[in-house]
Design a protein around this motif. Structure first.
Motif, PDB file in Angstrom:
ATOM      1  N   GLY A 190       0.775  -1.224   0.000  1.00  0.00           N
ATOM      2  CA  GLY A 190       0.000   0.000   0.000  1.00  0.00           C
ATOM      3  C   GLY A 190       0.810   1.279   0.000  1.00  0.00           C
ATOM      4  O   GLY A 190       0.250   2.369   0.101  1.00  0.00           O
ATOM      5  N   SER A 191       2.127   1.184  -0.112  1.00  0.00           N
ATOM      6  CA  SER A 191       2.969   2.374  -0.109  1.00  0.00           C
ATOM      7  C   SER A 191       3.331   2.738  -1.544  1.00  0.00           C
ATOM      8  O   SER A 191       3.886   1.919  -2.279  1.00  0.00           O
ATOM      9  CB  SER A 191       4.255   2.115   0.693  1.00  0.00           C
ATOM     10  OG  SER A 191       5.158   3.177   0.544  1.00  0.00           O
ATOM     11  N   VAL A 192       2.995   3.956  -1.946  1.00  0.00           N
ATOM     12  CA  VAL A 192       3.255   4.391  -3.306  1.00  0.00           C
ATOM     13  C   VAL A 192       4.066   5.683  -3.289  1.00  0.00           C
ATOM     14  O   VAL A 192       3.652   6.681  -2.702  1.00  0.00           O
ATOM     15  CB  VAL A 192       1.939   4.621  -4.085  1.00  0.00           C
ATOM     16  CG1 VAL A 192       2.247   5.102  -5.500  1.00  0.00           C
ATOM     17  CG2 VAL A 192       1.110   3.357  -4.132  1.00  0.00           C
ATOM     18  N   ASP A 193       5.228   5.631  -3.907  1.00  0.00           N
ATOM     19  CA  ASP A 193       6.078   6.807  -4.027  1.00  0.00           C
ATOM     20  C   ASP A 193       5.649   7.578  -5.275  1.00  0.00           C
ATOM     21  O   ASP A 193       5.796   7.079  -6.391  1.00  0.00           O
ATOM     22  CB  ASP A 193       7.533   6.369  -4.140  1.00  0.00           C
ATOM     23  CG  ASP A 193       8.479   7.540  -4.395  1.00  0.00           C
ATOM     24  OD1 ASP A 193       8.044   8.694  -4.222  1.00  0.00           O
ATOM     25  OD2 ASP A 193       9.637   7.282  -4.760  1.00  0.00           O
ATOM     26  N   PRO A 194       5.114   8.780  -5.118  1.00  0.00           N
ATOM     27  CA  PRO A 194       4.629   9.513  -6.289  1.00  0.00           C
ATOM     28  C   PRO A 194       5.753  10.012  -7.191  1.00  0.00           C
ATOM     29  O   PRO A 194       5.528  10.348  -8.350  1.00  0.00           O
ATOM     30  CB  PRO A 194       3.855  10.685  -5.686  1.00  0.00           C
ATOM     31  CG  PRO A 194       4.504  10.905  -4.359  1.00  0.00           C
ATOM     32  CD  PRO A 194       4.909   9.531  -3.875  1.00  0.00           C
ATOM     33  N   GLY A 195       6.991  10.069  -6.670  1.00  0.00           N
ATOM     34  CA  GLY A 195       8.078  10.615  -7.463  1.00  0.00           C
ATOM     35  C   GLY A 195       7.906  12.110  -7.652  1.00  0.00           C
ATOM     36  O   GLY A 195       7.309  12.800  -6.825  1.00  0.00           O
ATOM     37  N   THR A 196       8.404  12.628  -8.764  1.00  0.00           N
ATOM     38  CA  THR A 196       8.298  14.053  -9.046  1.00  0.00           C
ATOM     39  C   THR A 196       6.863  14.417  -9.396  1.00  0.00           C
ATOM     40  O   THR A 196       6.275  13.821 -10.300  1.00  0.00           O
ATOM     41  CB  THR A 196       9.218  14.452 -10.207  1.00  0.00           C
ATOM     42  OG1 THR A 196      10.568  14.090  -9.905  1.00  0.00           O
ATOM     43  CG2 THR A 196       9.156  15.952 -10.466  1.00  0.00           C
ATOM     44  N   LEU A 197       6.292  15.370  -8.671  1.00  0.00           N
ATOM     45  CA  LEU A 197       4.935  15.815  -8.954  1.00  0.00           C
ATOM     46  C   LEU A 197       4.918  16.718 -10.176  1.00  0.00           C
ATOM     47  O   LEU A 197       5.895  17.414 -10.482  1.00  0.00           O
ATOM     48  CB  LEU A 197       4.355  16.561  -7.756  1.00  0.00           C
ATOM     49  CG  LEU A 197       4.272  15.792  -6.429  1.00  0.00           C
ATOM     50  CD1 LEU A 197       3.634  16.671  -5.359  1.00  0.00           C
ATOM     51  CD2 LEU A 197       3.495  14.494  -6.587  1.00  0.00           C
ATOM     52  N   VAL A 198       3.790  16.714 -10.862  1.00  0.00           N
ATOM     53  CA  VAL A 198       3.646  17.543 -12.056  1.00  0.00           C
ATOM     54  C   VAL A 198       3.933  19.007 -11.741  1.00  0.00           C
ATOM     55  O   VAL A 198       4.645  19.692 -12.488  1.00  0.00           O
ATOM     56  CB  VAL A 198       2.236  17.383 -12.662  1.00  0.00           C
ATOM     57  CG1 VAL A 198       1.998  18.408 -13.769  1.00  0.00           C
ATOM     58  CG2 VAL A 198       2.043  15.970 -13.203  1.00  0.00           C
ATOM     59  N   LYS A 199       3.395  19.502 -10.639  1.00  0.00           N
ATOM     60  CA  LYS A 199       3.572  20.920 -10.299  1.00  0.00           C
ATOM     61  C   LYS A 199       5.056  21.258 -10.091  1.00  0.00           C
ATOM     62  O   LYS A 199       5.515  22.346 -10.470  1.00  0.00           O
ATOM     63  CB  LYS A 199       2.767  21.285  -9.055  1.00  0.00           C
ATOM     64  CG  LYS A 199       3.207  20.600  -7.775  1.00  0.00           C
ATOM     65  CD  LYS A 199       2.394  21.084  -6.580  1.00  0.00           C
ATOM     66  CE  LYS A 199       2.888  20.458  -5.267  1.00  0.00           C
ATOM     67  NZ  LYS A 199       2.103  20.930  -4.103  1.00  0.00           N
ATOM     68  N   ASP A 200       5.811  20.336  -9.508  1.00  0.00           N
ATOM     69  CA  ASP A 200       7.237  20.576  -9.286  1.00  0.00           C
ATOM     70  C   ASP A 200       8.019  20.470 -10.587  1.00  0.00           C
ATOM     71  O   ASP A 200       8.973  21.218 -10.818  1.00  0.00           O
ATOM     72  CB  ASP A 200       7.785  19.595  -8.257  1.00  0.00           C
ATOM     73  CG  ASP A 200       7.146  19.771  -6.889  1.00  0.00           C
ATOM     74  OD1 ASP A 200       6.793  20.917  -6.549  1.00  0.00           O
ATOM     75  OD2 ASP A 200       6.972  18.761  -6.170  1.00  0.00           O
TER      76      ASP A 200
END
Length: 497
Positions: free
Chosen positions: A89-99
């Motif tokens: 259940g752990s998900v690393d989103p990585g680089t967000l679109v906004k960033d």
């Protein structure tokens, strides 16, 4: 000013551009030619991403650039940083679109940023990680980033591929506005009919050399376009058999046609989904989908960018562990009842943008095609004489025969897609999933692939699922339609229409 003088480019001694000399005077240009003609490499040299093997690039313009090749490189970096633990259940989103959009140049301070963000409907994905974007969504993000930097010249490689119909219309209108504002635009495409109105100049490449440079309205160019069409491109059906009879397909057809009078309800179940939903970190992707696919069905799937089409396919191919949290049956067996991922994959042929993005192992064209027998990225098995013979038949049926020993990663984007199509066909799968199969292909290759799908559809019981934003590409006989639409509680759902 952008000027190229005697530019050449080589990889492992193979010349991919040969003595390109051109002065891109003021105005907008299309760079066109068949798959493998050198268009994308030339674009990357102009953008400063690649350095030429020899020759000189003279430029005093800041260049913005968007392409599938750039998208692939960014995704590869994101996957290296992935610390997700999906099963826990752990998900690393990585680089967000906004960033990502604010990175390097503070796009949010650009006066046109909000306009681009609205045009490409990016507000709803600003908090999402790049790795969780669809192909079309990622393309929009790259376009927004390139535009927001205020470049002197903008290069878009295959501008409309991967975009839904509304996004295509918006992008075309944007390009027209930029042209009217006398902005510098370079459109790179293998399809002449996708060159936007207002582009007055064209550079036509053939066999990695300049065949024409000048007015797009010139009789010389139009004649060259007509006579040269398909010269460098793959003509699968013509090369397999000139009369295009089904017996000429270089694969032994084992799936005979079902009796015409057999009721659909009595056909073998291939895919059965009940109330299927997928969410990541509380963000709903697909919601409450019920879908019954039977042997011999021909399904087309449509929906806007980001609606979950590729996610739905990943539940079928075994690449998404969320499948075990849903009521999904494949080939009559419920997922999680003891079958392995390889039991599933051996019955499925699959082509998609995600597969192409992930196919980064150093292997040549022949071994890539052969890997289709084993559903592996890379070839790790001993092949039989029959398998080698079949692979060579398919490759010899294309102009890729001269590149059978070339590394897959050294091919053009369209050539890679064609190799993966052959890889999907070669084992004669029971289920064939084609997610934007013609993305990046030139006109001749597109026609050949669509006709080949028609042959398989008309002469076998292979179940086929076809996903495309281009309504003009639909093969014959696809009489079942799964359409995606927003779901009231979040995400998208899909229903048969």
């Amino acid at each position: 000013m952008i000027k190229l003088e005697n530019i050449s480019y080589k990889i492992d001694g193979r010349k991919l551009l040969d003595d390109i000399t051109i002065d891109f005077l003021n105005g907008c240009w299309a760079i066109t030619g068949a798959n493998g003609s050198g268009k994308s490499i030339l674009a990357m040299i102009i953008a400063g991403i690649l350095k030429p093997y020899s020759g000189t690039l003279v430029s005093d313009e800041k260049v913005g650039y968007a392409s599938f090749e750039l998208q692939q490189e960014i995704m590869a970096e994101e996957r290296k940083k992935d610390n997700s633990r999906f099963m826990h259940g752990s998900v690393d989103p990585g680089t967000l679109v906004k960033d990502f959009l604010a990175e390097d140049f503070k796009a949010s301070n650009n006066p046109h940023f909000d306009k681009y963000k609205l045009m490409f409907d990016l507000e709803r994905i600003m908090e999402r990680g790049l790795r969780f974007l669809s192909t079309g969504e990622f393309r929009k993000v790259l376009l927004c980033k390139a535009l927001s930097r205020g470049p002197d010249a903008l290069i878009i490689d295959d501008p409309f591929d991967g975009l839904d119909l509304l996004s295509r219309e918006n992008l075309n209108n944007l390009i027209m506005d930029l042209i009217k504002s006398r902005e510098r635009i370079f459109i790179v495409t293998s399809r002449h009919n996708e060159i936007p109105n207002g582009i007055e100049n064209v550079l036509y490449l053939n066999e990695r050399k300049i065949a024409y440079a000048g007015s797009i309205h010139s009789d010389n160019y139009l004649k060259l376009l007509h006579t040269g069409k398909g010269k460098n491109s793959v003509t699968l059906l013509d090369n397999i058999n000139e009369d295009r009879s089904p017996d000429s397909i270089p694969i032994e057809e084992k799936n005979t046609k079902l009796p015409d009078n057999l009721p659909h309800s009595q056909r073998e179940n291939v895919v059965l989904m009940k109330n299927t939903s997928v969410a990541y970190d509380g963000i709903k992707i697909i919601s409450n989908i019920n879908w019954d696919v039977r042997k011999g069905d021909r399904w087309k799937i449509t929906g806007p960018n980001g609606c979950g089409k590729s996610t739905l396919m990943s539940l079928i191919t075994g690449d998404n562990p969320k499948a075990y949290l849903n009521d999904i049956s494949l080939f009559g067996k419920k997922r999680g009842s003891g079958e392995s991922i390889w039991d599933i994959k051996k019955r499925i042929g699959f082509v998609s943008g995600d597969l192409q993005m992930n196919f980064r192992i150093r292997t040549n064209v022949l071994d890539t095609v052969l890997s289709g027998f084993f559903d592996s990225i890379g070839l790790y098995n001993n092949v039989t004489g029959f398998q080698m013979e079949e692979a060579l038949k398919w490759i010899k049926a294309t102009s890729l025969v001269v590149k059978k020993n070339v590394l897959f990663e050294e091919l053009s984007y369209g050539e890679k897609r064609l190799v993966l199509i052959i890889r999907a066909f070669i084992k004669k799968p029971e289920l064939l999933i084609l997610d934007e199969p013609c993305q990046g292909l030139d006109e001749a290759n597109t026609i050949s692939v669509i006709n080949l799908i028609n042959m398989i559809s008309e002469n076998t019981d292979t179940t086929i699922i076809f996903i495309s934003h281009d309504t003009n590409l639909l093969p014959k006989g696809f009489d079942k339609h799964l359409s995606f639409c927003p779901y009231p509680d979040g995400g998208y759902t899909a229903s048969s229409v």
